[in-house]
Design a protein around this motif. Structure first.
Motif, PDB file in Angstrom:
ATOM      1  N   ARG A   1       0.877   3.646  -2.898  1.00 18.27           N
ATOM      2  CA  ARG A   1       0.879   5.729  -2.946  1.00 18.27           C
ATOM      3  C   ARG A   1       1.851   6.341  -2.935  1.00 18.27           C
TER       4      ARG A   1
ATOM      5  N   GLU B   1      -5.966   0.988  -3.029  1.00 19.47           N
ATOM      6  CA  GLU B   1      -4.966   2.039  -3.516  1.00 19.47           C
ATOM      7  C   GLU B   1      -4.945   2.684  -5.084  1.00 19.47           C
TER       8      GLU B   1
ATOM      9  N   THR C   1       0.946  -1.287  -0.636  1.00 22.27           N
ATOM     10  CA  THR C   1       0.204  -0.297  -0.093  1.00 22.27           C
ATOM     11  C   THR C   1       0.679   1.434  -0.014  1.00 22.27           C
TER      12      THR C   1
ATOM     13  N   PRO D   1      -4.809  -4.554  -1.888  1.00 25.08           N
ATOM     14  CA  PRO D   1      -4.295  -3.394  -1.347  1.00 25.08           C
ATOM     15  C   PRO D   1      -3.990  -2.558  -2.396  1.00 25.08           C
TER      16      PRO D   1
END
Length: 352
Positions: free
Chosen positions: A17, A69, A13, A65
């Motif tokens: 990001r 994201e 994640t 995940p």
């Protein structure tokens, strides 16, 4: 099942990001080429692939995940289409129906390194009809986005035995792509196109196939991300926007729905991760995938609409980041079935 992310999921994640934060443009816009390059550099396309295809074999538990994201940023997403194409090729091999193109047989390994990408079509306008020794595809559907240098388009097609998924090579005779239209989607038209790969029916005796189950889990995670991203933007707007001498977040009509949506976000997150955990553990994930997608789709529609309202007039401009979440939710919420039909299907599966 773990109720919190493990170290690998947290690292994935954070990595996605951070990578997207490096390439985000004005108004939160993201270029599909740059997003795909980020995902290739992170190696996420190999997450679900088995060892035999040069993958990492981490499973759905780690794919969730990543999809979440990408949804949180309303990012152009070549991951879900690539993973579905790899699943489609493997399902065809397991069914023993064969592939028309040798390039299709090599695609899982090439997907793992990001060299093969696919567009993921939406709609029910494609029909598969018998012709000669196989099937031909005809009709129209839409592409919400076209990944950079896409090699295939994955399209749902109506067939006598039910809906199937077809992989169609870009450049196939009879295939045309027009756009983008004013709503930023492309029109995909097929006329007697021979598919490179064709899945078995997505439902057998009312039970979704493993291919569809995995696609629904990824879709639920992406919709969860869309809802979460819109919710984050709405909370920021409510905290910073002031009217009549006070923040708009102090108004119950703004604050209460945001608080309720946060609770729903956590509930959906648990459902999606449980479905991924079941799929990885060899347990039946049909119910979990179906109900988590229904829940995530409803929440994405609700959260993005409320986020636009919180932003007021600014929320309806095309330059507003919240608009991207709103438009994406409208397109993606019914990709694998409308929420109402998904709830009915989940109920029927529970009664079996």
């Amino acid at each position: 099942m773990r109720l919190v992310h493990d170290d690998v999921q947290r690292d994935l994640t954070r990595a996605v990001r951070a990578a997207l934060n490096e390439v985000v443009g004005p108004g939160g816009r993201l270029d599909p080429v740059e997003v795909h390059a980020c995902l290739v550099e992170l190696g996420v396309f190999a997450l679900e692939l088995p060892d035999a295809d040069g993958g990492l074999a981490f499973g759905m538990d780690c794919a969730v995940p990543v999809c979440e994201e990408l949804g949180r940023w309303a990012a152009p997403d070549s991951y879900r289409a690539g993973a579905l194409l790899a699943d489609l090729v493997r399902s065809v091999e397991e069914a023993g129906t064969g592939l028309r193109s040798p390039a299709s047989a090599e695609s899982p390994a090439l997907i793992g390194v990001g060299k093969v990408t696919a567009g993921l079509a939406v709609g029910t306008g494609i029909v598969a009809t018998p012709a000669g020794d196989g099937l031909r595809l005809s009709g129209d559907c839409v592409l919400p986005e076209v990944p950079p240098q896409a090699a295939f388009h994955v399209v749902p097609a109506r067939h006598g035995d039910g809906t199937v998924l077809a992989a169609v090579a870009v450049g196939s005779p009879g295939l045309t792509v027009d756009g983008p239209r004013a709503d930023e989607v492309w029109r995909l038209s097929l006329e007697d196109v021979t598919p490179d790969a064709l899945s078995p029916p997505l439902h057998h005796d009312g039970i979704p196939s493993p291919l569809l189950v995995r696609a629904r889990i990824r879709q639920a995670a992406y919709l969860l991300g869309l809802a979460s991203g819109a919710h984050r933007l709405a909370v920021g707007r409510a905290a910073n926007r002031r009217q009549f001498g006070r923040g708009i977040g102090e108004n119950q009509a703004v604050a209460f729905p945001l608080a309720e949506q946060y609770a729903h976000l956590e509930a959906v997150r648990l459902l999606v991760h449980e479905a991924g955990w079941d799929a990885d553990g060899g347990r039946s994930a049909a119910v979990g995938a179906t109900q988590s997608l229904a829940y995530a789709a409803e929440l994405a529609l609700q959260a993005t609409a409320h986020a636009v309202h919180v932003h007021g007039a600014a929320g309806i401009t095309t330059d507003s980041p919240v608009q991207r979440h709103y438009r994406a939710a409208r397109m993606e919420a019914t990709r694998w079935g409308a929420p109402a039909s998904l709830w009915r299907e989940a109920g029927a599966l529970r009664l079996r």
